[in-house]
Design an enzyme around this catalytic site. Structure first.
Site, PDB file in Angstrom:
ATOM      1  N   HIS A   1       0.858  -1.183   0.000  1.00 58.20           N
ATOM      2  CA  HIS A   1       0.000   0.000   0.000  1.00 58.20           C
ATOM      3  C   HIS A   1       0.893   1.232   0.000  1.00 58.20           C
ATOM      4  CE1 HIS A   1       0.966  -0.480   4.229  1.00 58.20           C
ATOM      5  NE2 HIS A   1       0.327   0.620   4.589  1.00 58.20           N
TER       6      HIS A   1
ATOM      7  N   HIS B   1       1.119   3.978   1.974  1.00 62.69           N
ATOM      8  CA  HIS B   1       1.520   4.770   3.144  1.00 62.69           C
ATOM      9  C   HIS B   1       3.041   4.952   3.119  1.00 62.69           C
ATOM     10  CE1 HIS B   1      -2.277   4.107   5.842  1.00 62.69           C
ATOM     11  NE2 HIS B   1      -2.342   5.230   5.142  1.00 62.69           N
TER      12      HIS B   1
ATOM     13  N   ASP C   1       5.511   4.933   5.166  1.00 54.40           N
ATOM     14  CA  ASP C   1       6.480   4.037   5.800  1.00 54.40           C
ATOM     15  C   ASP C   1       6.697   2.752   5.008  1.00 54.40           C
ATOM     16  OD1 ASP C   1       3.785   3.493   6.604  1.00 54.40           O
ATOM     17  OD2 ASP C   1       4.505   2.224   8.229  1.00 54.40           O
ATOM     18  N   HIS C   2       5.977   2.603   3.880  1.00 59.86           N
ATOM     19  CA  HIS C   2       6.179   1.429   3.029  1.00 59.86           C
ATOM     20  C   HIS C   2       6.767   1.795   1.667  1.00 59.86           C
ATOM     21  CE1 HIS C   2       3.899  -1.544   5.586  1.00 59.86           C
ATOM     22  NE2 HIS C   2       3.623  -0.393   6.165  1.00 59.86           N
TER      23      HIS C   2
ATOM     24  N   HIS D   1       6.280  -4.725  12.243  1.00 57.95           N
ATOM     25  CA  HIS D   1       5.542  -3.468  12.152  1.00 57.95           C
ATOM     26  C   HIS D   1       5.223  -2.973  13.561  1.00 57.95           C
ATOM     27  CE1 HIS D   1       2.489  -0.571  10.606  1.00 57.95           C
ATOM     28  NE2 HIS D   1       3.282  -0.564   9.558  1.00 57.95           N
TER      29      HIS D   1
END
Lengths: 307, 307
Positions: free
Chosen positions: B62, B64, B66-67, B270
């Protein structure tokens, strides 16, 4: 009263040998300013115990990725801890578009106002001013629009000599006026000159950041006598062709600029991934300019007041 | 023959306590696949000695930050060393726009072809297939379109028993056919069944990546019996409300999914920045599912062939 530069990242282009891409923070009188924000800057703030939420201003020299790819991550992390204080960025044209698209598509919502001012990298002019300092752009010569920054403390008021209060019976209310330059007139009309009542303030301190740039002596008048000059030194002279091709400087060229500008201290960085450590560039620069230091990740340079 | 998962980043949302944002690499039979690419992934590849230029595929769960905030930096660093091999990304709608704008404005020129395939995060279907594996999407439930990925080795051919060559006088040219399932007919017409000439291949190995997601039992049928399930466990049960609010899972919920899917090993990660280490989430998950491990930065999990 602090004037402290901390290097967060000393790598050119790509991280290597534990060196992160370019970012620095400057603590002047407990106000924090960031210059450039390469990938991993937010991790470096943690590593080196910099109070992230006290940084309110970022100055971006140019939009190459190794100077900006840590910005969106840092801003979103600031939001995750509920920052409300505005964050203000001075950067060449284009950064706002990257921020807008990236924040929108990643559905990141900032919890604080973000201001982005576009700077003209071709002029030497004041772009920021507050009660303690002025920041000026320094046009540099690189493959994309790039400027350095000169951080200059404002002149300090002279120190009032406390012993003079009783000596001349000076009302306390007069002291601020005297510090601002007024003489004191006592009851019998005698003028006690300002110079007898005060000690001159130490000279204001200054820091110039010059990265990325090829050898560009036109910057010398803008950085003369600074306390710290940070100048990129991506390569040693052996790699002169690579330096010219990438519009970067060698260690010798950085040192020549420092020498011509009669700076008090030269800090070099933006080290190419071809060097496992900073020894080669440092040794080369020191041959031309003795008070050169390597600005490796985590290094701090302090400027005391000089009397 | 390798099937190895290496965790590059185990932090949720924001880096903390030495944990970087999400990224993992999977080495299957010496082919490398990356899943997610948080800020600092390129540094982690160096830290953990992953051969960066052998990674040709990235699967993005996805968008976001932080990815994905390490992606542009990694791509430009690959270009700086002159990569020519194509790089292919599977990601939800929107990533290509971030890449296009960021690469254009930072004037970064890639030296290799970049392919971005848009995936539908709402379907469970095969999105990638080559000679050794198939990759399937796993719809997850998070605050933005998100899917996990199931990496499944293709069935291997059975092993031919070499001693049978002399025993039945089998021509070498026949061996591939026998491995593919043919029986052998010798000169006098006797049929030697395939099963007598071969040892069944070990079962194919599999890895499922499920992050970010709230507790979502609908995924169980897609991940049954996998060798490794990576499932996010951002919080402990104490933070159940925070988990629900952010559409994340607790350690217990991750373990419940692992139990229901009868997976062989659960890896959790995570981890929220509120936890200084992985002890709390690990201890909680192990109460429900014993073979749980913490997927901290730099940890590698190997799956041997099982006979």
């Amino acid at each position: 009263v602090k004037f402290e530069l901390t290097i967060l990242g000393s790598a050119a282009a790509t991280p290597a040998y534990g060196r992160f891409p370019s970012s620095q923070v400057l603590n002047i009188q407990d106000q924090w300013f960031m210059i450039d924000c390469g990938e991993g800057t937010q991790m470096r703030l943690t590593d080196f115990h910099i109070p992230r939420n006290r940084i309110n201003f970022l100055f971006v020299s140019h939009l190459h990725g190794d100077h900006i790819f840590g910005l969106v991550g840092m801003l979103t992390s600031m939001s995750l801890v509920g920052r409300t204080q505005a964050f203000t960025i001075y950067a060449p044209e284009g950064l706002a578009e990257i921020l807008e698209v990236t924040l929108r598509i990643s559905q990141s919502h900032l919890t604080f106002p973000l201001h982005v001012h576009v700077i003209d990298t071709t002029e030497h002019k004041a772009i920021f001013e507050n009660e303690i300092l002025t920041v000026y752009t320094i046009p540099l010569k690189h493959s994309v629009p790039t400027c350095g920054f000169l951080f200059k403390e404002k002149p300090l008021l002279p120190n009032f000599i406390k012993e003079k209060i009783s000596e001349y019976n000076i009302p306390v209310a007069q002291i601020p006026l005297i510090k601002f330059g007024a003489d004191f007139v006592n009851e019998d009309g005698t003028i006690i000159p300002h110079s007898e009542l005060t000690i001159p303030a130490p000279p204001p301190r200054s820091f110039a950041y010059c990265s990325d740039t090829m050898y560009f002596p036109e910057i010398v008048p803008h950085i003369e006598d600074v306390d710290i000059l940070y100048h990129e030194a991506t390569f040693t002279t052996e790699q002169l062709e690579n330096a010219a091709f990438g519009m970067h400087s060698t260690a010798t060229q950085a040192a020549q600029i420092a020498l011509a500008a009669k700076v008090k201290m030269l800090v070099i960085g933006h080290i190419s991934a071809r060097y496992p450590d900073a020894e080669a560039t440092l040794a080369e620069a020191q041959k031309t300019f003795k008070t050169t230091f390597s600005g490796l990740d985590g290094t701090t340079f302090s400027v005391p007041y000089r009397r």
